[in-house]
Design a protein around this motif. Structure first.
Motif: not given
Length: 134
Positions: A101-123
């Motif tokens: 979740t990202a938050t900043l004054k004056g902005f609506e929060p933004a959220s994303k779900e992340v699924e980690i399966v193994a040793q990996e990098q998710v962007h």
């Protein structure tokens, strides 16, 4: 004649040093004790991303929080987005679901779900929209 004597003496010294070095190193290398025994680093996965404004520009200074999907109120890690709006978290590898979740004054929060399966990098990309004035 002096030059030949110096050269001969120097050659003998070099040869003696080479024999001595071989006598010392050969048993060590043969036994395998010369290998370093550094601990192997623990495996990990990376959850990374960039925070953008709805205008398309990256947003530095946004607070980004990582939490488990099942417990969104419990913060696991927190950081501020870089001057290029980027963030990254190291997490244990393996099956897991996270919420960023990202938050900043004056902005609506933004959220994303992340699924980690193994040793990996998710962007993931988080898009902040201006807060509505009601």
């Amino acid at each position: 004649m002096r030059t030949k004597r110096k050269t001969r003496t120097r050659n003998r010294i070099v040869a003696a040093c080479a024999v001595l070095a071989a006598a010392i190193l050969l048993p060590v290398l043969a036994s395998g004790q010369g290998k370093s025994k550094r601990p192997q680093p623990e495996p990990y996965a990376i959850v990374a991303g960039t925070v953008f404004l709805d205008s398309g520009r990256s947003q530095p200074g946004a607070k980004v929080v990582l939490s488990r999907k099942q417990q969104p109120e419990k913060k696991l890690q927190e950081q501020i987005s870089s001057p290029r709006g980027e963030f990254s978290f190291r997490v244990p590898p393996g099956p897991a679901n996270y919420l960023i979740t990202a938050t900043l004054k004056g902005f609506e929060p933004a959220s994303k779900e992340v699924e980690i399966v193994a040793q990996e990098q998710v962007h993931k990309t988080l898009l902040l929209s201006p807060a509505s004035n009601k």
